[in-house]
Scaffold this active site. Structure first.
Site, PDB file in Angstrom:
ATOM      1  N   ALA A 207      -4.931  -2.162  -0.061  1.00 35.84           N
ATOM      2  CA  ALA A 207      -5.443  -0.805  -0.280  1.00 35.84           C
ATOM      3  C   ALA A 207      -4.310   0.150  -0.616  1.00 35.84           C
ATOM      4  O   ALA A 207      -4.415   0.972  -1.533  1.00 35.84           O
ATOM      5  CB  ALA A 207      -6.210  -0.321   0.956  1.00 35.84           C
ATOM      6  N   ASP A 208      -3.213   0.050   0.121  1.00 31.30           N
ATOM      7  CA  ASP A 208      -2.057   0.916  -0.155  1.00 31.30           C
ATOM      8  C   ASP A 208      -1.480   0.648  -1.536  1.00 31.30           C
ATOM      9  O   ASP A 208      -1.135   1.578  -2.276  1.00 31.30           O
ATOM     10  CB  ASP A 208      -0.967   0.687   0.893  1.00 31.30           C
ATOM     11  CG  ASP A 208      -1.295   1.345   2.227  1.00 31.30           C
ATOM     12  OD1 ASP A 208      -1.979   2.386   2.226  1.00 31.30           O
ATOM     13  OD2 ASP A 208      -0.860   0.822   3.268  1.00 31.30           O
TER      14      ASP A 208
END
Length: 435
Positions: A207-208
């Site tokens: 996600a990051d």
């Protein structure tokens, strides 16, 4: 006075751009075909980024911009700095590898933003900046005095990037946005792992990382719009949106059929077999043969011909209907030889196949070295640090890895001096613990 500062900053940016074009040997019509030396201009040279982001998503975004030449000033709390400086279980001489991996090519400015004098430093920076980025929870930047509406009064042409977990509006806006939390709510865990098995996460900070790519993309597009249209604007990126975009194929299938993808297992829940990892006598390999053309290539391998003659596997549809039987036969067959032996046989027939690497295998592979994807930097505390290179290769204005991740506040004095603070003023800021 503020308007004059902005005009001067704009003229300086225009001058930097003209110098870059001259150094690159460009004309208004066509660029020179001669290759650019590695010491030449960088594509984002002259772009100043004020980076108030923390942890992974924002810092990786700004590292990508810095690799391409942007001047990134990392604004950190005076006590402790970016929390990721203390994150992770591995460090070199006390320096977090999490931090070293995401903060090269930047300068560090350590400030106490609770003090008015500290906030004034940021406002001075913003007057000279092209980009500002933060990843506080929605509303926090406004309360601190660094919201978009506040900062655009200092610089109407500012590109302001706000990164959040779930979005700036909506029922989840106040929730903490962290990689694993977003993996959980995005649905990606539900399609990862094995049918009947426990929920399984992705093996990296997906996600990051994807969020960082979208941040860099959004900022680059906004900078282009600024150049063409003369407008500054706010760019919003959420980790939830980023993981939804990453799952576009799976999500579009669900939205239009109502059928959720199967768990990926060793392959992919939407792709017919064979499309998966198979274990060999030693090691493992991946086989990709879902289409008729790729299946026929696999069937040319003498050791697999009898499986291919099975009527249950005569078409793509029948192979999908009998995927368990097909995969079981292939699993048994592949265990009869080593992965190396199978890969040699498969290569003779141009079958899409690859070994399953460990990290050791990966970084021993000469292709990684040819691609310049491992670079050694000399850090003043950690010593030699091997980091991942730049994946985007520009032919004429390539990015460069120039400096290691900064020490906390390493560049405070030179940044303040560049903003017009005198030695006496800097000394008083230090005495007051503003810097």
């Amino acid at each position: 006075m503020e308007d004059l500062d902005r005009q001067i900053a704009e003229l300086e940016r225009q001058l930097a751009a003209l110098k870059q074009r001259r150094a690159a040997g460009q004309t208004n019509a066509h660029p020179s075909p001669a290759p650019l030396p590695t010491s030449g201009p960088l594509p984002l040279q002259g772009i100043r980024v004020v980076d108030m982001s923390r942890f992974l998503v924002g810092p990786f975004c700004t590292q990508m911009l810095a690799d391409m030449g942007a001047e990134v000033i990392k604004v950190e709390p005076v006590d402790g700095g970016d929390p990721v400086r203390a994150a992770g279980s591995n460090a070199l001489s006390g320096e977090s590898l999490f931090f070293l991996a995401r903060n090269r090519n930047k300068r560090s400015l350590a400030l106490d933003l609770k003090q008015e004098a500290g906030r004034e430093v940021v406002y001075r920076l913003v007057r000279t900046a092209d980009v500002f980025i933060e990843n506080f929870r929605p509303g926090a930047a406004d309360r601190l005095g660094f919201g978009y509406d506040t900062l655009r009064r200092y610089n109407p042409h500012l590109i302001y990037c706000a990164v959040s977990g779930y979005g700036q509006e909506g029922p989840h806006r106040e929730r903490p946005g962290q990689d694993l939390l977003i993996q959980a709510i995005s649905g990606i865990i539900s399609i990862t792992g094995w049918e009947g098995g426990p929920p399984t996460t992705v093996g990296t900070f997906v996600a990051d990382m994807v969020g960082a790519f979208h941040c860099a993309y959004g900022i680059a597009v906004a900078l282009l719009a600024k150049e063409r249209l003369g407008v500054g604007q706010k760019v919003e990126v959420s980790l939830l949106d980023s993981l939804l975009a990453l799952q576009a194929v799976e999500a579009t299938t669900y939205l239009n059929t109502g059928k959720a993808p199967k768990k990926a297992g060793a392959g992919h829940g939407l792709v017919p077999p064979p499309y998966r990892v198979f274990e060999a006598r030693d090691g493992a390999l991946v086989i990709v043969a879902p289409s008729e053309d790729w299946w026929r290539r696999l069937c040319r391998v003498p050791a697999l011909e009898d499986i291919c003659r099975d009527a249950r596997f005569a078409s793509r549809e029948s192979r999908a209907a009998n995927d368990a039987a097909l995969n079981k036969l292939l699993e048994e067959r592949f265990r009869a030889k080593t992965a190396t032996e199978w890969l040699a046989l498969l290569a003779e027939h141009d079958v899409l196949a690859a070994p399953v690497y460990t990290y050791k295998d990966l970084f021993d592979d000469p292709q990684v070295a040819v691609n310049d994807m491992v670079v050694t930097q000399d850090h003043p505390v950690a010593g030699p640090v091997r980091v991942i290179g730049i994946p985007v290769k520009l032919a004429r204005t390539p990015g460069r890895i120039r400096t290691p991740a900064p020490l906390l506040g390493e560049h405070t004095e030179e940044i303040l001096a560049g903003l017009g603070y005198s030695e006496g003023e800097i000394a008083r800021l230090r005495e007051a613990r503003v810097v």
